[in-house]
Design an enzyme around this catalytic site. Structure first.
Site, PDB file in Angstrom:
ATOM      1  N   MET A  61       6.113  -2.519  -5.891  1.00  0.00           N
ATOM      2  CA  MET A  61       5.824  -3.064  -4.562  1.00  0.00           C
ATOM      3  C   MET A  61       4.910  -2.146  -3.751  1.00  0.00           C
ATOM      4  O   MET A  61       5.232  -1.770  -2.623  1.00  0.00           O
ATOM      5  CB  MET A  61       7.135  -3.316  -3.822  1.00  0.00           C
ATOM      6  CG  MET A  61       7.964  -4.399  -4.470  1.00  0.00           C
ATOM      7  SD  MET A  61       6.994  -5.898  -4.724  1.00  0.00           S
ATOM      8  CE  MET A  61       8.260  -7.022  -5.229  1.00  0.00           C
ATOM      9  N   ARG A  62       3.757  -1.844  -4.336  1.00  0.00           N
ATOM     10  CA  ARG A  62       2.845  -0.909  -3.708  1.00  0.00           C
ATOM     11  C   ARG A  62       1.426  -1.284  -4.144  1.00  0.00           C
ATOM     12  O   ARG A  62       1.231  -1.654  -5.309  1.00  0.00           O
ATOM     13  CB  ARG A  62       3.204   0.473  -4.269  1.00  0.00           C
ATOM     14  CG  ARG A  62       2.911   1.642  -3.426  1.00  0.00           C
ATOM     15  CD  ARG A  62       3.631   2.856  -4.000  1.00  0.00           C
ATOM     16  NE  ARG A  62       4.962   2.968  -3.488  1.00  0.00           N
ATOM     17  CZ  ARG A  62       5.261   3.393  -2.260  1.00  0.00           C
ATOM     18  NH1 ARG A  62       4.300   3.766  -1.447  1.00  0.00           N
ATOM     19  NH2 ARG A  62       6.508   3.448  -1.857  1.00  0.00           N
ATOM     20  N   LEU A  63       0.485  -1.194  -3.222  1.00  0.00           N
ATOM     21  CA  LEU A  63      -0.909  -1.486  -3.594  1.00  0.00           C
ATOM     22  C   LEU A  63      -1.444  -0.351  -4.463  1.00  0.00           C
ATOM     23  O   LEU A  63      -1.246   0.820  -4.146  1.00  0.00           O
ATOM     24  CB  LEU A  63      -1.776  -1.584  -2.344  1.00  0.00           C
ATOM     25  CG  LEU A  63      -1.963  -2.941  -1.686  1.00  0.00           C
ATOM     26  CD1 LEU A  63      -2.934  -2.809  -0.519  1.00  0.00           C
ATOM     27  CD2 LEU A  63      -2.473  -3.972  -2.681  1.00  0.00           C
ATOM     28  N   ILE A  64      -2.130  -0.714  -5.545  1.00  0.00           N
ATOM     29  CA  ILE A  64      -2.748   0.301  -6.393  1.00  0.00           C
ATOM     30  C   ILE A  64      -4.009   0.819  -5.682  1.00  0.00           C
ATOM     31  O   ILE A  64      -4.804   0.036  -5.163  1.00  0.00           O
ATOM     32  CB  ILE A  64      -3.112  -0.301  -7.771  1.00  0.00           C
ATOM     33  CG1 ILE A  64      -1.842  -0.770  -8.512  1.00  0.00           C
ATOM     34  CG2 ILE A  64      -3.899   0.684  -8.623  1.00  0.00           C
ATOM     35  CD1 ILE A  64      -0.902   0.329  -8.950  1.00  0.00           C
TER      36      ILE A  64
ATOM     37  N   GLY B 299      13.906  -4.512 -12.242  1.00  0.00           N
ATOM     38  CA  GLY B 299      13.257  -4.357 -13.553  1.00  0.00           C
ATOM     39  C   GLY B 299      13.640  -5.411 -14.569  1.00  0.00           C
ATOM     40  O   GLY B 299      13.616  -5.151 -15.780  1.00  0.00           O
TER      41      GLY B 299
ATOM     42  N   ASN C  35      11.868  -7.970 -15.300  1.00  0.00           N
ATOM     43  CA  ASN C  35      10.649  -8.237 -16.076  1.00  0.00           C
ATOM     44  C   ASN C  35      10.381  -7.108 -17.065  1.00  0.00           C
ATOM     45  O   ASN C  35       9.937  -7.358 -18.188  1.00  0.00           O
ATOM     46  CB  ASN C  35       9.448  -8.442 -15.145  1.00  0.00           C
ATOM     47  CG  ASN C  35       9.442  -9.842 -14.568  1.00  0.00           C
ATOM     48  OD1 ASN C  35       9.121 -10.800 -15.262  1.00  0.00           O
ATOM     49  ND2 ASN C  35       9.850  -9.967 -13.318  1.00  0.00           N
TER      50      ASN C  35
ATOM     51  N   HIS D  67       3.204 -12.017 -10.247  1.00  0.00           N
ATOM     52  CA  HIS D  67       3.529 -12.354  -8.857  1.00  0.00           C
ATOM     53  C   HIS D  67       4.259 -13.700  -8.836  1.00  0.00           C
ATOM     54  O   HIS D  67       3.836 -14.650  -9.501  1.00  0.00           O
ATOM     55  CB  HIS D  67       2.254 -12.420  -8.014  1.00  0.00           C
ATOM     56  CG  HIS D  67       2.544 -12.668  -6.567  1.00  0.00           C
ATOM     57  ND1 HIS D  67       3.018 -11.680  -5.726  1.00  0.00           N
ATOM     58  CD2 HIS D  67       2.472 -13.799  -5.831  1.00  0.00           C
ATOM     59  CE1 HIS D  67       3.207 -12.197  -4.520  1.00  0.00           C
ATOM     60  NE2 HIS D  67       2.896 -13.480  -4.558  1.00  0.00           N
TER      61      HIS D  67
ATOM     62  N   LYS E 206      -1.686   8.495  -0.824  1.00  0.00           N
ATOM     63  CA  LYS E 206      -1.670   7.740  -2.082  1.00  0.00           C
ATOM     64  C   LYS E 206      -2.480   8.443  -3.178  1.00  0.00           C
ATOM     65  O   LYS E 206      -2.065   8.503  -4.335  1.00  0.00           O
ATOM     66  CB  LYS E 206      -2.226   6.337  -1.828  1.00  0.00           C
ATOM     67  CG  LYS E 206      -2.134   5.439  -3.035  1.00  0.00           C
ATOM     68  CD  LYS E 206      -2.579   4.018  -2.752  1.00  0.00           C
ATOM     69  CE  LYS E 206      -1.670   3.348  -1.770  1.00  0.00           C
ATOM     70  NZ  LYS E 206      -1.501   1.914  -1.992  1.00  0.00           N
TER      71      LYS E 206
END
Ligand code: GAR
Length: 196
Positions: free
Chosen positions: A90-93, A12, A14, A109, A65
């Site tokens: 680190m997970r696709l929305i 975290g 960022n 990224h 999901k």
């Protein structure tokens, strides 16, 4: 002022840069919620230290999901969140959040996309022995690190640089570029709508 939620999976740094920019009055947003998918994410401690509410969930406890994103969505609605800011999530929305927040999800990224998408982008660039890599801020779509690019900044890799050196250079750029880009995007929305 726009209400945002930050999503993180790890350290975290960022997220911290965003908190610092808000506290320094350089970024005019309200961080309503931190969403984390790992109980040991250091980002959670950062949120707690700054009085930011957290929603921590364990993906394995859900059927799929759609199931956990439905719960996230209800937390976002409870907190009047208008924008989602991914910061090392680190997970696709999935479709549930994408359709509810169309055009209002941003991601950072650590490469010059479309080069080196996916995991360990810094390691990928280092192994490829490229001389220039960088940082990309983009809107999120259904792909992996795809979606319209908002801002990019180059980072030069010197011959003597170790992987750790490159990581540090990338992070230094990220911590300036993300708050700055968020300010530009969210202020523009405010101007367009004529509200403050
Ligand atoms: C950052 O370098 C970010 O660009 C990257 O994860 C790191 C999180 O660091 N994101 C991705 O790779 C997304 N595909 P942080 O937790 O210290 O902010």
């Amino acid at each position: 002022m726009k209400n945002i939620a930050v999503f993180a999976s790890g350290s975290g740094t960022n997220f911290q840069a965003i908190i610092d920019a808000v506290e320094a009055n350089e970024l005019h947003v309200e961080i309503r919620l931190l969403v984390a998918d790992k109980a040991n994410a250091k980002a959670i401690e950062r949120a707690e230290k700054h009085g930011i509410p957290t929603f921590v969930f364990h993906p394995k406890e859900y059927t799929n999901k759609q199931d956990f994103e439905t719960e996230i969505l209800s937390k976002l609605k409870d907190n009047d969140v208008e924008y989602i800011v991914l910061a090392g999530y680190m997970r696709l929305i999935g479709e549930t959040l994408l359709s509810a927040f169309e055009g209002r999800i941003l991601n950072i990224h650590p490469s010059l996309l479309p080069a080196f998408p996916g995991k360990d982008a810094i390691g990928q660039a280092f192994d490829a022995k490229v001389k220039i890599t960088g940082v990309t801020i983009h809107y999120v779509d259904e792909g992996m690190d795809t979606g319209p690019i908002i801002a990019q900044e180059a980072v030069y890799i010197d011959e003597k640089d170790t992987l750790d050196d490159v990581r540090k250079k990338i992070q230094a750029v990220e911590h300036v570029l993300y708050p700055k880009t968020l300010a530009a995007v969210l202020d523009k929305v405010q101007e367009a709508k004529g509200v403050n």
